[in-house]
Design an enzyme around this catalytic site. Sequence first.
Site, mmCIF file in Angstrom:
data_model
loop_
_atom_site.group_PDB
_atom_site.id
_atom_site.type_symbol
_atom_site.label_atom_id
_atom_site.label_comp_id
_atom_site.label_asym_id
_atom_site.label_seq_id
_atom_site.Cartn_x
_atom_site.Cartn_y
_atom_site.Cartn_z
ATOM 1 C CG ASP A 1 -1.785 -1.168 1.400
ATOM 2 O OD1 ASP A 1 -1.359 -2.276 1.027
ATOM 3 O OD2 ASP A 1 -2.903 -1.009 1.910
ATOM 4 C CG HIS B 1 -3.383 3.859 1.649
ATOM 5 N ND1 HIS B 1 -4.673 3.912 1.182
ATOM 6 C CD2 HIS B 1 -3.253 2.654 2.255
ATOM 7 C CE1 HIS B 1 -5.312 2.801 1.501
ATOM 8 N NE2 HIS B 1 -4.467 2.010 2.135
ATOM 9 C CG ASP C 1 -5.520 -0.409 -0.465
ATOM 10 O OD1 ASP C 1 -6.378 -0.711 -1.315
ATOM 11 O OD2 ASP C 1 -5.670 -0.637 0.755
ATOM 12 C CG ASP D 1 -9.363 6.192 -0.969
ATOM 13 O OD1 ASP D 1 -9.715 7.256 -1.509
ATOM 14 O OD2 ASP D 1 -9.989 5.123 -1.100
ATOM 15 N NE ARG D 2 -7.389 4.541 5.566
ATOM 16 C CZ ARG D 2 -8.249 4.772 6.538
ATOM 17 N NH1 ARG D 2 -8.171 5.908 7.201
ATOM 18 N NH2 ARG D 2 -9.190 3.902 6.841
ATOM 19 C CG ASN E 1 -9.302 -2.535 0.621
ATOM 20 O OD1 ASN E 1 -8.074 -2.590 0.538
ATOM 21 N ND2 ASN E 1 -9.904 -1.907 1.604
ATOM 22 C CG HIS E 2 -8.704 2.047 0.112
ATOM 23 N ND1 HIS E 2 -9.376 3.119 0.647
ATOM 24 C CD2 HIS E 2 -8.468 1.205 1.147
ATOM 25 C CE1 HIS E 2 -9.533 2.951 1.948
ATOM 26 N NE2 HIS E 2 -8.979 1.803 2.278
ATOM 27 C CG HIS F 1 -4.932 -5.186 -1.632
ATOM 28 N ND1 HIS F 1 -3.879 -4.302 -1.480
ATOM 29 C CD2 HIS F 1 -5.861 -4.831 -0.707
ATOM 30 C CE1 HIS F 1 -4.166 -3.446 -0.518
ATOM 31 N NE2 HIS F 1 -5.356 -3.734 -0.032
ATOM 32 N NE ARG G 1 -8.507 -5.867 6.761
ATOM 33 C CZ ARG G 1 -7.695 -4.815 6.662
ATOM 34 N NH1 ARG G 1 -8.204 -3.608 6.567
ATOM 35 N NH2 ARG G 1 -6.394 -4.970 6.642
ATOM 36 C CG HIS H 1 -5.950 -5.630 3.116
ATOM 37 N ND1 HIS H 1 -6.701 -4.549 2.759
ATOM 38 C CD2 HIS H 1 -6.822 -6.500 3.716
ATOM 39 C CE1 HIS H 1 -7.962 -4.753 3.103
ATOM 40 N NE2 HIS H 1 -8.054 -5.911 3.707
#
Length: 496
Positions: free
Chosen positions: A239, A241, A268, A271-272, A300-301, A349, A397, A424
Amino acid sequence: MAAASEDCPSGAEEGGRLAEESKAEGNGLFKDHHFAQAVEAYSRAIDLSPDNAIYYANRAAAHIRLENYGSALEDATKAMEIDPKYIKAYYRRGDANFALGKFKEALKDLKKAAEVAPRDPALRKKLLECSKEVKRIRFEEALAVEHDQEPPRSETLDLDTMTVEESYKGPRMDCSKDGKYMITVEFVKDMMEEFKEQRLVHKRFAFEIILMAQKIFKSKENVVHVDVPQDSHITVCGDVHGQYYDLLNIFDINGLPSEENPYLFNGDFVDRGSFSVEVILALLAFKCLYPNHFHLTRGNHESRAMNKMYGFDGEVKHKYNGTMAEIFRETFCWMPLAFVLGGKVLVLHGGLFTQDGVTLEDINKLDRNREPPDDGIMCEILWSDPHPLPGRRASQRGVGVAFGPDVTKAFLDNNKLDLVVRSHEVKEEGYEIAHDGRLITIFSAPNYCDSMGNKAAFVKFNGSDMVPHFTQFSAVPHPSVRPMAYANSFLSGLGG
């Protein structure tokens, strides 16, 4: 038997004192962003005093920071059962439901909390934001039905109408003899420098990059097999991000991508972090430059729901426009779901599956050109996590499954593979080896969200033996733009 004196507290009193000490330890760890250790401290408090709603609500807050939303829901629900008037329990469950995209359930929790504390200003703000989100979802659902038969935006976009003005001073793509734009190494390097100075490239060039990459993704199967010759290597990153300056640091440490220096980034990308546009355009540009030596796995993002909540959608609209946000979404849906490196190493992922006997061919049969489903093989590829104990259990999760070392062994043996590499999850050292050495987690966003204090890592495989070699690195400075700057405002204080 003599009664306990004031100097000799009873067992219950001693247990209560120790529980409070564990809670105080957990609070200190939480404040210092050591959320996994905070969970352990709150768990000790719960073991000593299992009927204290505060301990469960505090552990729920730590689980939320770790993105263990399923566990947060359980803890918040338990706190509500113990003390139906404890407002923070409703907060926590509302936060967890919101983070999972369960906006209607979150709204119910927040309304229930408002019955207990109708004048609480933080609660009123959360209620307002959640109500807006529910209305937005209803509106978008109605709009989706209305436009269900329309072709994808990427098929109707007319790039020729996007003139690059003479006043534009940034990097420019070269044109081929037939007038089409080309992506060159020089352009990508110049673009990355432009991003480093917090300047964007012209929207025409950004659209060119996205659509070129989408065309390449469409030509790939769900599972892509990558040959790693004996005298070659490949680097796998986890990730990122939206942490663009840390991405640049990876390239400083390990070299820019090229045919001689191939990479795989394992989902990923966005995002964030608040430089997600810069990250994804750089990665897609390298995909266009080196389609067979630079690889991107869907995470997943890379989905509409996550992008709406965690910042990428808002960032694209702020820096470019809504059309580009939609075309990014369509492009994400075409990204491959997994890679097999050198015939031995599976890279995906999230993780493995609720059912036995899943094969690579089963993954190849999936229709990946869609938003991620709520369950099934595709969902689990994007969302699942390993667990140290044998078997399977509910994911912390609240999505996917937690799978044990026996599940990993059976899957690898059945598919004649040696190793699973997945991402992840934040790891304090940037990576973790688990499941008897047959599963690796790699995470490449150091000091995640400017708050976790974790190291990051990437892993390199040489074609001669496909043995993992890890490189750790720490965060580098970045401009003073906070993480989640473009995210849903409900999430800005999530877990606090």
